[in-house]
Scaffold this active site. Sequence first.
Site, mmCIF file in Angstrom:
data_model
loop_
_atom_site.group_PDB
_atom_site.id
_atom_site.type_symbol
_atom_site.label_atom_id
_atom_site.label_comp_id
_atom_site.label_asym_id
_atom_site.label_seq_id
_atom_site.Cartn_x
_atom_site.Cartn_y
_atom_site.Cartn_z
ATOM 1 C CG HIS A 1 -4.474 -1.833 7.166
ATOM 2 N ND1 HIS A 1 -4.929 -2.781 8.062
ATOM 3 C CD2 HIS A 1 -5.293 -1.920 6.087
ATOM 4 C CE1 HIS A 1 -5.960 -3.422 7.534
ATOM 5 N NE2 HIS A 1 -6.220 -2.910 6.339
ATOM 6 C CG HIS B 1 -3.086 -26.373 -5.245
ATOM 7 N ND1 HIS B 1 -1.829 -25.872 -5.503
ATOM 8 C CD2 HIS B 1 -3.841 -26.087 -6.336
ATOM 9 C CE1 HIS B 1 -1.823 -25.295 -6.700
ATOM 10 N NE2 HIS B 1 -3.037 -25.409 -7.223
ATOM 11 C CD GLU C 1 -12.002 -3.316 2.601
ATOM 12 O OE1 GLU C 1 -11.805 -4.433 3.122
ATOM 13 O OE2 GLU C 1 -11.157 -2.414 2.615
ATOM 14 C CG HIS D 1 -1.584 -28.061 -10.582
ATOM 15 N ND1 HIS D 1 -1.943 -27.451 -11.764
ATOM 16 C CD2 HIS D 1 -1.991 -27.221 -9.589
ATOM 17 C CE1 HIS D 1 -2.523 -26.292 -11.498
ATOM 18 N NE2 HIS D 1 -2.569 -26.118 -10.185
ATOM 19 C CG HIS E 1 -9.599 -0.266 7.534
ATOM 20 N ND1 HIS E 1 -8.819 0.353 6.591
ATOM 21 C CD2 HIS E 1 -9.638 -1.579 7.173
ATOM 22 C CE1 HIS E 1 -8.418 -0.531 5.693
ATOM 23 N NE2 HIS E 1 -8.891 -1.713 6.016
ATOM 24 C CD GLU F 1 -6.039 -4.964 3.426
ATOM 25 O OE1 GLU F 1 -7.011 -4.747 4.168
ATOM 26 O OE2 GLU F 1 -5.366 -4.052 2.910
ATOM 27 C CG HIS G 1 -9.918 -5.959 8.177
ATOM 28 N ND1 HIS G 1 -8.837 -6.777 7.934
ATOM 29 C CD2 HIS G 1 -9.792 -4.914 7.322
ATOM 30 C CE1 HIS G 1 -8.109 -6.248 6.966
ATOM 31 N NE2 HIS G 1 -8.648 -5.108 6.579
ATOM 32 N NE ARG H 1 -11.197 0.196 3.086
ATOM 33 C CZ ARG H 1 -11.784 0.261 4.289
ATOM 34 N NH1 ARG H 1 -11.944 1.431 4.888
ATOM 35 N NH2 ARG H 1 -12.211 -0.821 4.887
HETATM 36 MN MN MN Z 1 -8.041 -3.474 5.216
HETATM 37 MN MN MN Z 2 -3.713 -24.674 -9.096
#
Ligand code: MN
Ligand code: MN
Length: 401
Positions: A157, A295, A180, A293, A112, A118, A114, A109
């Site tokens: 990276h 978040h 991507e 649950h 590059h 990531e 961005h 890959r």
């Molecule tokens: Mn990347």
């Molecule tokens: Mn969850």
Amino acid sequence: MSAFTRRSFIGKNAVAIGSFAALQKIAAADRSGSDPGPANTVLDGQNPDSIWPPGTDSKSLVQNFKYPFSFANKRTYEGGWSREVTVRELPVSKTLAGVNMRLTAGGVRELHWHTAGEWAIMLYGTARITAIDADGKSFVADVKKNDLWFFPSGIPHSIQGLNPDGCEFMLVFDDGEFSESETVLLSDAMAHLPPEVLAKNFAVGQEAFKNVPREELFIFQTDVPGGLEADQKAAAGVRGKSPKNFAFRTMEMPPTRRTKGGEVRVVDSSNFKVSTTAMAMVTVHPGGLRELHWHPNADEWQYFISGKGRMTAVATGNKARTMDFQEGDVGYVQKSLLHYIENTGDTDLVFLEMFKADRFQDFSFSEWLAHTPPELVMAHLHTDKATLDAVPREATVVMPV
Ligand code: MN
Ligand code: MN
């Protein structure tokens, strides 16, 4: 027939419902419980809670929160392939996007960067990753199954598959709009710069870059790299290696919590310093339940690694929907919505809970009820003290304890 028995009857006999006898049997009990028109029985069989929702689901619609990677558009190259599930595929997934990638041994890959951060987890094989930190110091590491990496916004990276069979991994970007295919690539950048500028910038003759590819490489095949130490040394030069660790060895830490029902490993900025994306890797044994649950700090992006499960998301305004998940599916739960994930298969259910947040945070439904005056809770739920006393006092994460 109750909604539950109707569901189990049809779910387990999805292929048989076409038979006249089965139709008659359902019709005798409840004529609404039949589906005589065209059906994709294979897909229906994988989605029993969509085909016949539990009676507790609402009639008002809840936005779809599942997208299988099986449906994603795959870009294939010599050296590997890539496919993604972003807000374009799954409109509810505004905060995070997933890219699933395969690289052959030697497949790259390309270099590059961005704007999105990531986060990644290795799903198969081994890879070599490279980057430089904000001080220009190099980072080169080899990663294996379940290892993670995190490259903050703007950090350049690359990823390359190693012997014997390259790798497959899941990238999670902290922007649902991310693609991507819209990154700054080394080849693409070079192809769009006048040769005389390149010559001046790198202090070489114009001829030196005459063979630069005219189009982006994105993923390409080359030779498997040599030893790690040699690459690290060559990249570091006299400046030395980066003191930052952009990789994390998930399985070298003990589970954050383990119960009879399963276990969880939480990796966030408290133990993986460079990461601003939080992860909980959850294993639920057959019959177990990732407890009810919510978040408070972020939406949850899910990736199902193995097994089968179902999830109900309870939204505000008397809305709820239950959907089924299996290996390769993406799920999504908006911030603060109540949910559980139940193992509905006969093997371990393993999935990732991902958050665009420095820290993992969740509220346990049990813990809340157990730490509220009991008379008040009983007045709401019309239940008795013995029932409330049985509710776990603290977050269990995975039931049973
Ligand atoms: Mn990347
Ligand atoms: Mn969850």
